[in-house]
Design a protein around this motif. Sequence first.
Motif, PDB file in Angstrom:
ATOM      1  N   LEU A  94      37.068  56.795  34.810  1.00 22.22           N
ATOM      2  CA  LEU A  94      35.635  56.534  34.846  1.00 22.22           C
ATOM      3  C   LEU A  94      35.485  55.110  35.389  1.00 22.22           C
ATOM      4  N   PRO A  95      34.388  54.790  36.079  1.00 18.12           N
ATOM      5  CA  PRO A  95      34.251  53.465  36.682  1.00 18.12           C
ATOM      6  C   PRO A  95      34.425  52.298  35.700  1.00 18.12           C
ATOM      7  N   GLU A  96      33.824  52.384  34.528  1.00 17.38           N
ATOM      8  CA  GLU A  96      33.911  51.271  33.582  1.00 17.38           C
ATOM      9  C   GLU A  96      35.327  51.115  33.015  1.00 17.38           C
ATOM     10  N   THR A  97      36.045  52.207  32.853  1.00 11.02           N
ATOM     11  CA  THR A  97      37.429  52.143  32.367  1.00 11.02           C
ATOM     12  C   THR A  97      38.326  51.560  33.454  1.00 11.02           C
ATOM     13  N   ARG A  98      38.081  51.962  34.687  1.00  7.96           N
ATOM     14  CA  ARG A  98      38.851  51.411  35.807  1.00  7.96           C
ATOM     15  C   ARG A  98      38.643  49.904  35.926  1.00  7.96           C
ATOM     16  N   ALA A  99      37.400  49.466  35.819  1.00  4.68           N
ATOM     17  CA  ALA A  99      37.113  48.029  35.929  1.00  4.68           C
ATOM     18  C   ALA A  99      37.784  47.253  34.796  1.00  4.68           C
ATOM     19  N   PHE A 100      37.799  47.823  33.602  1.00  6.06           N
ATOM     20  CA  PHE A 100      38.392  47.137  32.456  1.00  6.06           C
ATOM     21  C   PHE A 100      39.894  46.928  32.634  1.00  6.06           C
ATOM     22  N   TYR A 101      40.616  47.970  33.042  1.00  3.49           N
ATOM     23  CA  TYR A 101      42.073  47.879  33.166  1.00  3.49           C
ATOM     24  C   TYR A 101      42.530  47.267  34.494  1.00  3.49           C
ATOM     25  N   ASP A 102      41.757  47.447  35.560  1.00  6.35           N
ATOM     26  CA  ASP A 102      42.015  46.831  36.859  1.00  6.35           C
ATOM     27  C   ASP A 102      43.487  46.951  37.286  1.00  6.35           C
ATOM     28  N   ILE A 103      44.037  48.161  37.186  1.00  4.49           N
ATOM     29  CA  ILE A 103      45.477  48.313  37.439  1.00  4.49           C
ATOM     30  C   ILE A 103      45.867  48.104  38.894  1.00  4.49           C
ATOM     31  N   GLU A 104      44.900  48.170  39.816  1.00  2.30           N
ATOM     32  CA  GLU A 104      45.240  47.889  41.214  1.00  2.30           C
ATOM     33  C   GLU A 104      45.847  46.496  41.363  1.00  2.30           C
ATOM     34  N   HIS A 105      45.446  45.597  40.512  1.00  2.00           N
ATOM     35  CA  HIS A 105      45.858  44.201  40.672  1.00  2.00           C
ATOM     36  C   HIS A 105      46.955  43.769  39.702  1.00  2.00           C
ATOM     37  N   LEU A 106      47.473  44.704  38.890  1.00  6.25           N
ATOM     38  CA  LEU A 106      48.584  44.362  38.008  1.00  6.25           C
ATOM     39  C   LEU A 106      49.865  44.092  38.792  1.00  6.25           C
ATOM     40  N   TRP A 107      50.005  44.759  39.907  1.00  4.60           N
ATOM     41  CA  TRP A 107      51.181  44.594  40.758  1.00  4.60           C
ATOM     42  C   TRP A 107      50.751  43.758  41.959  1.00  4.60           C
ATOM     43  N   ALA A 108      50.808  42.446  41.829  1.00  7.49           N
ATOM     44  CA  ALA A 108      50.287  41.533  42.853  1.00  7.49           C
ATOM     45  C   ALA A 108      50.982  41.696  44.207  1.00  7.49           C
ATOM     46  N   ASP A 109      52.235  42.138  44.214  1.00 10.74           N
ATOM     47  CA  ASP A 109      52.983  42.276  45.458  1.00 10.74           C
ATOM     48  C   ASP A 109      52.776  43.624  46.147  1.00 10.74           C
ATOM     49  N   ALA A 110      52.048  44.523  45.507  1.00  2.00           N
ATOM     50  CA  ALA A 110      51.851  45.857  46.080  1.00  2.00           C
ATOM     51  C   ALA A 110      50.933  45.807  47.290  1.00  2.00           C
ATOM     52  N   LYS A 111      51.260  46.618  48.275  1.00  2.00           N
ATOM     53  CA  LYS A 111      50.380  46.777  49.432  1.00  2.00           C
ATOM     54  C   LYS A 111      49.329  47.808  49.053  1.00  2.00           C
ATOM     55  N   LEU A 112      48.044  47.418  49.110  1.00  2.00           N
ATOM     56  CA  LEU A 112      46.957  48.311  48.736  1.00  2.00           C
ATOM     57  C   LEU A 112      46.290  48.881  49.981  1.00  2.00           C
ATOM     58  N   THR A 113      46.099  50.204  49.975  1.00  2.00           N
ATOM     59  CA  THR A 113      45.365  50.874  51.039  1.00  2.00           C
ATOM     60  C   THR A 113      44.123  51.497  50.425  1.00  2.00           C
ATOM     61  N   HIS A 114      42.948  51.040  50.885  1.00  2.00           N
ATOM     62  CA  HIS A 114      41.672  51.548  50.392  1.00  2.00           C
ATOM     63  C   HIS A 114      41.177  52.627  51.362  1.00  2.00           C
ATOM     64  N   LEU A 115      40.929  53.823  50.828  1.00  2.00           N
ATOM     65  CA  LEU A 115      40.448  54.913  51.664  1.00  2.00           C
ATOM     66  C   LEU A 115      38.930  54.952  51.647  1.00  2.00           C
ATOM     67  N   THR A 116      38.354  55.353  52.761  1.00  2.00           N
ATOM     68  CA  THR A 116      36.916  55.504  52.855  1.00  2.00           C
ATOM     69  C   THR A 116      36.485  56.760  52.105  1.00  2.00           C
ATOM     70  N   ASP A 117      35.413  56.639  51.314  1.00  2.00           N
ATOM     71  CA  ASP A 117      34.885  57.809  50.605  1.00  2.00           C
ATOM     72  C   ASP A 117      34.351  58.821  51.601  1.00  2.00           C
ATOM     73  N   ILE A 118      34.520  60.103  51.290  1.00  2.00           N
ATOM     74  CA  ILE A 118      33.936  61.150  52.121  1.00  2.00           C
ATOM     75  C   ILE A 118      32.682  61.657  51.427  1.00  2.00           C
ATOM     76  N   ASP A 119      31.728  62.096  52.224  1.00  2.00           N
ATOM     77  CA  ASP A 119      30.468  62.594  51.646  1.00  2.00           C
ATOM     78  C   ASP A 119      30.479  64.071  51.457  1.00  2.00           C
TER      79      ASP A 119
END
Length: 119
Positions: A94-119
Amino acid sequence: MTRTNNLVDTIIKGIQEKKGSKIVVADLKGIEGAITNYFVICQGNSPTQVEAIAESIGDTVRKELKDKPTSAVGLGLNQWVAMDFVDVIVHVFLPETRAFYDIEHLWADAKLTHLTDID
């Protein structure tokens, strides 16, 4: 294309089939102490959508790759569902749970790829 890359693509397809949004692929290969090669992270707007996304991922991977997660936790609560495919761990939030844990940034050395949302 490697088996793991194919798995990541298939997981993304399952997420997109249920309109999962803000998909991020974190490449953890080569990071010492990483528990997997990739995280795939996304969100749904309600507990019902989080559950539907998780089910779609499982169904899509099973149909296309004849594979299944070794474990899935969080089903029933549907605030954060984690699915372990060994080389890939999927997180559906859920958005609020994702924001709280922010796991994308726990691994500072990870290469992040953000995908565009589809409609």
